[in-house]
Design an enzyme around this catalytic site. Structure first.
Site, mmCIF file in Angstrom:
data_model
loop_
_atom_site.group_PDB
_atom_site.id
_atom_site.type_symbol
_atom_site.label_atom_id
_atom_site.label_comp_id
_atom_site.label_asym_id
_atom_site.label_seq_id
_atom_site.Cartn_x
_atom_site.Cartn_y
_atom_site.Cartn_z
ATOM 1 N N TYR A 1 1.299 3.243 -0.436
ATOM 2 C CA TYR A 1 0.134 3.007 -1.291
ATOM 3 C C TYR A 1 -0.999 3.941 -0.901
ATOM 4 O O TYR A 1 -1.659 4.526 -1.768
ATOM 5 C CB TYR A 1 -0.295 1.551 -1.159
ATOM 6 C CG TYR A 1 -1.368 1.129 -2.133
ATOM 7 C CD1 TYR A 1 -1.056 0.739 -3.429
ATOM 8 C CD2 TYR A 1 -2.713 1.107 -1.750
ATOM 9 C CE1 TYR A 1 -2.035 0.347 -4.325
ATOM 10 C CE2 TYR A 1 -3.696 0.715 -2.642
ATOM 11 C CZ TYR A 1 -3.355 0.332 -3.923
ATOM 12 O OH TYR A 1 -4.336 -0.056 -4.804
ATOM 13 N N THR B 1 -6.778 -10.131 -8.341
ATOM 14 C CA THR B 1 -5.878 -9.840 -9.457
ATOM 15 C C THR B 1 -4.471 -10.246 -9.061
ATOM 16 O O THR B 1 -4.214 -10.653 -7.923
ATOM 17 C CB THR B 1 -5.886 -8.343 -9.796
ATOM 18 O OG1 THR B 1 -5.262 -7.615 -8.714
ATOM 19 C CG2 THR B 1 -7.300 -7.816 -10.019
ATOM 20 N N ASP C 1 5.926 2.923 -19.814
ATOM 21 C CA ASP C 1 6.055 3.067 -18.362
ATOM 22 C C ASP C 1 5.380 4.377 -17.973
ATOM 23 O O ASP C 1 5.843 5.460 -18.343
ATOM 24 C CB ASP C 1 7.532 3.090 -17.958
ATOM 25 C CG ASP C 1 7.739 3.172 -16.452
ATOM 26 O OD1 ASP C 1 6.741 3.318 -15.706
ATOM 27 O OD2 ASP C 1 8.904 3.095 -16.008
#
Length: 285
Positions: A162, A200, A70
């Protein structure tokens, strides 16, 4: 293309390597004859990626390692660096690519903001800080590729967490390259990969078939490799809908908000919509 020029002699480590651009990069590096470490969250996607990459590896399946990790954990990234170097030796390519995009609202749940910033920004910082000191000590040519986003440059409305993360990634990658180029004798270079619309799992949003406008991950990696060989820092990728010239105009307009003292995000402001359209028609003149 010279494999050694692009990668140097050593292993390629790719975070977020189980899917999308990361998986395509792992396939490319293995087919070029380099050991590959695929780093991603544990699960079926990682297991399948290891099998797929091993199948194309010029060095055989023993040259491919999948490591569950992670990137949001500094300790996990230090462990990844030790494991990759312990098994394969010198790191020739580090691709800090792992990312998530669950969507966010300005005043939305803190969990959404935390996950995006932890993975997309802190994950990149953790990755580079875990690997780069050893890469510098090893010497020789090597590459650090950080996956950014056009959303970190033009910051369109709709997913502020984001945008914030990817804007930070851009600034961090620039700082990394500035540091490296000022180290005497250092042959490591950093690069910012700025994908266009790529089909994707991150962008599919329930779609099965690739939209005509999108590139495949393989096309994106093809472009990245060509631009690495050319020595680009900003690897600004087009797609089937947006050519580079349009990206350049959008980026120039975004920077112009500061220079011209326009409202932020004026490209989407009703009072400036006509001016932006005219700017595009005139090619920025």
């Amino acid at each position: 293309m010279s494999n050694d020029f692009v990668l140097g002699n050593g292993v390629a480590v790719v975070t977020g390597g189980a899917s999308g651009i990361g998986r395509a990069a792992c396939l490319r590096f293995a087919s070029m004859g380099h050991p590959v470490v695929i780093a991603d969250l544990a699960g079926a996607a990682l297991d399948q990626a290891v099998r797929d990459v091993a199948a194309v590896s010029q060095l055989g399946p023993d040259a491919v390692s999948g490591i569950a990790t992670d990137v949001a954990s500094r300790d996990a990234m230090q462990a990844l660096a030790s494991a990759a170097r312990g098994r394969f030796g010198r790191i020739a390519m580090l691709m800090a690519n792992a990312g998530v995009q669950p969507g966010s609202d300005l005043l939305g749940p803190v969990a959404d903001w935390s996950r995006v910033l932890d993975v997309n920004l802190h994950g990149v910082i953790n990755t580079v800080q875990a690997f780069l000191p050893g890469m510098i000590a090893e010497g020789g040519p090597a590459r650090v590729v950080v996956t950014g986003s056009k959303q970190g440059i033009t910051t369109p409305p709709g997913d502020p967490a984001y945008n914030v993360a990817k804007a930070g990634v851009k600034a961090f990658a620039e700082a990394v390259q500035h540091d490296l180029r000022n180290r005497a004798g250092c042959e490591i270079t950093a690069h910012l990969l700025i994908p266009g619309f790529v089909f994707t799992g991150l962008t599919a949003r329930g779609r099965i078939d690739k939209p005509d406008a999108a590139w495949t991950p393989e096309q994106t990696v093809d472009f990245m490799m060509d631009r690495l060989e050319a020595g680009d820092f900003y690897i600004l990728c087009p797609d089937n809908d947006v050519p580079r010239a349009l990206d350049e105009l959008r980026i120039r307009w975004a920077a112009g908000d500061i220079v011209e003292n326009r409202p932020p995000l004026s490209r989407w402001h009703p009072d400036h919509a006509a001016a932006f359209a005219a700017f595009l028609r005139a090619g920025g003149q």
